[in-house]
Design an enzyme around this catalytic site. Sequence first.
Site, PDB file in Angstrom:
ATOM      1  N   CYS A  12      10.368  -8.687  -1.170  1.00 31.33           N
ATOM      2  CA  CYS A  12      11.136  -8.715   0.073  1.00 31.33           C
ATOM      3  C   CYS A  12      11.434  -7.274   0.446  1.00 31.33           C
ATOM      4  CB  CYS A  12      12.455  -9.485  -0.087  1.00 31.33           C
ATOM      5  SG  CYS A  12      12.274 -11.262  -0.379  1.00 31.33           S
ATOM      6  N   GLY A  39       7.416  -8.789   3.585  1.00 33.68           N
ATOM      7  CA  GLY A  39       7.821 -10.157   3.878  1.00 33.68           C
ATOM      8  C   GLY A  39       7.634 -10.495   5.337  1.00 33.68           C
ATOM      9  N   ASN A 112      16.201  -8.372  -3.008  1.00 33.94           N
ATOM     10  CA  ASN A 112      14.782  -8.339  -3.350  1.00 33.94           C
ATOM     11  C   ASN A 112      14.672  -8.531  -4.851  1.00 33.94           C
ATOM     12  OD1 ASN A 112      12.013  -7.865  -3.534  1.00 33.94           O
ATOM     13  ND2 ASN A 112      12.270  -5.652  -3.594  1.00 33.94           N
ATOM     14  N   GLY A 113      14.011  -9.592  -5.278  1.00 34.50           N
ATOM     15  CA  GLY A 113      13.857  -9.846  -6.706  1.00 34.50           C
ATOM     16  C   GLY A 113      13.966 -11.319  -7.017  1.00 34.50           C
ATOM     17  N   CYS A 247       8.052  -2.904 -12.000  1.00 33.00           N
ATOM     18  CA  CYS A 247       6.912  -3.805 -11.793  1.00 33.00           C
ATOM     19  C   CYS A 247       5.666  -3.003 -11.419  1.00 33.00           C
ATOM     20  CB  CYS A 247       7.247  -4.802 -10.691  1.00 33.00           C
ATOM     21  SG  CYS A 247       5.895  -5.933 -10.312  1.00 33.00           S
ATOM     22  N   TYR A 253       0.056  -2.923  -5.531  1.00 26.51           N
ATOM     23  CA  TYR A 253      -0.141  -3.839  -4.412  1.00 26.51           C
ATOM     24  C   TYR A 253       0.986  -3.861  -3.386  1.00 26.51           C
ATOM     25  CZ  TYR A 253      -0.852  -8.307  -1.992  1.00 26.51           C
ATOM     26  OH  TYR A 253      -1.012  -9.264  -1.043  1.00 26.51           O
ATOM     27  N   SER A 294      -4.991  -2.727  -0.128  1.00 24.99           N
ATOM     28  CA  SER A 294      -4.190  -1.847  -0.981  1.00 24.99           C
ATOM     29  C   SER A 294      -5.033  -1.171  -2.055  1.00 24.99           C
ATOM     30  CB  SER A 294      -3.063  -2.644  -1.644  1.00 24.99           C
ATOM     31  OG  SER A 294      -3.566  -3.708  -2.398  1.00 24.99           O
TER      32      SER A 294
END
Length: 303
Positions: A12, A39, A112-113, A247, A253, A294
């Site tokens: 997000c 998003g 976000n998460g 991450c 990406y 990407s």
Amino acid sequence: MAMPDDHLRDACGIVGVYARGEDVARAAFFGLYALQHRGQESVGIATGDGERIRIHRAMGLVGTLQEEDLERLPGYVAIGHTRYSTTGSSNLRNAQPIFSQGPSMELALAHNGNVVNALELRRELSEWGCTFSSTGDSEIIAHLISQAPGSTWEERISYAMRRLWGAYSLTVMTKDALLGIRDPLGVRPLCLGRLGSGWVIASETCALDHIGATYLRDVEPGEAVIIDGQGLRTVVRREAESGRAPCMFEVIYFARPDSVLDGKLVYTSRMAMGAELAREHPVEVDLVIGVPDSATAAAVGYY
């Protein structure tokens, strides 16, 4: 107690702005435009003018918000969110920012998460008397913070961090203050910038660039910062026992190639990955194609 229509995905875009004398709703809007890649399901902005919190949310892209929507969002503090489902189905009740009212405060939150102990916390908060209008984990975080014991932000945020398991980068606002909070593992990115005499918090530095803000630093894993009439200060700094765990998909990406993550331009990092792949698995080729887009920088590095 199950949350219906759960499905796990994880990206997000969030932004927060604290700037007196600025059109903060518009700044949040353009910051979200730069984060549209994170998003495309729903969009929302909340603002505070020192007296009350106003929120407007809609399904669709950031451009769904119209001029008249922004005009109805006055204030000097704002947060915004563009959603890609983590938990909860794609509908307006799960759009953010989320509003929560506690015994001594009101707040709006953008997340976000993904919180892995969300169901356990939801059951506990329901026993405390909290009611839920969404099926996502973000409302659980909002209620947890607004209902947290303690008289200071340090006590409330420290309590919430002890209870939350998983990934959360947050922008949180009251009617007159802005907070940025990042989980101790630092799974999702969160950065801090300067906008004139004001401040901006965002998922990626590309959002800062888009509104003319200057990148200062990342919000550190386990750090919570608050911005109010006294300026910027850190109220919590909590380190994970297992260290940091950003991450890898952010670099590979999720993030825009012109963003800076952990001090490195994403495009440069992707090129370096492609070059390393070429060293480990050399092949004589005439053409290298990056899939999806990407991977273009990695393809350039490989070639």
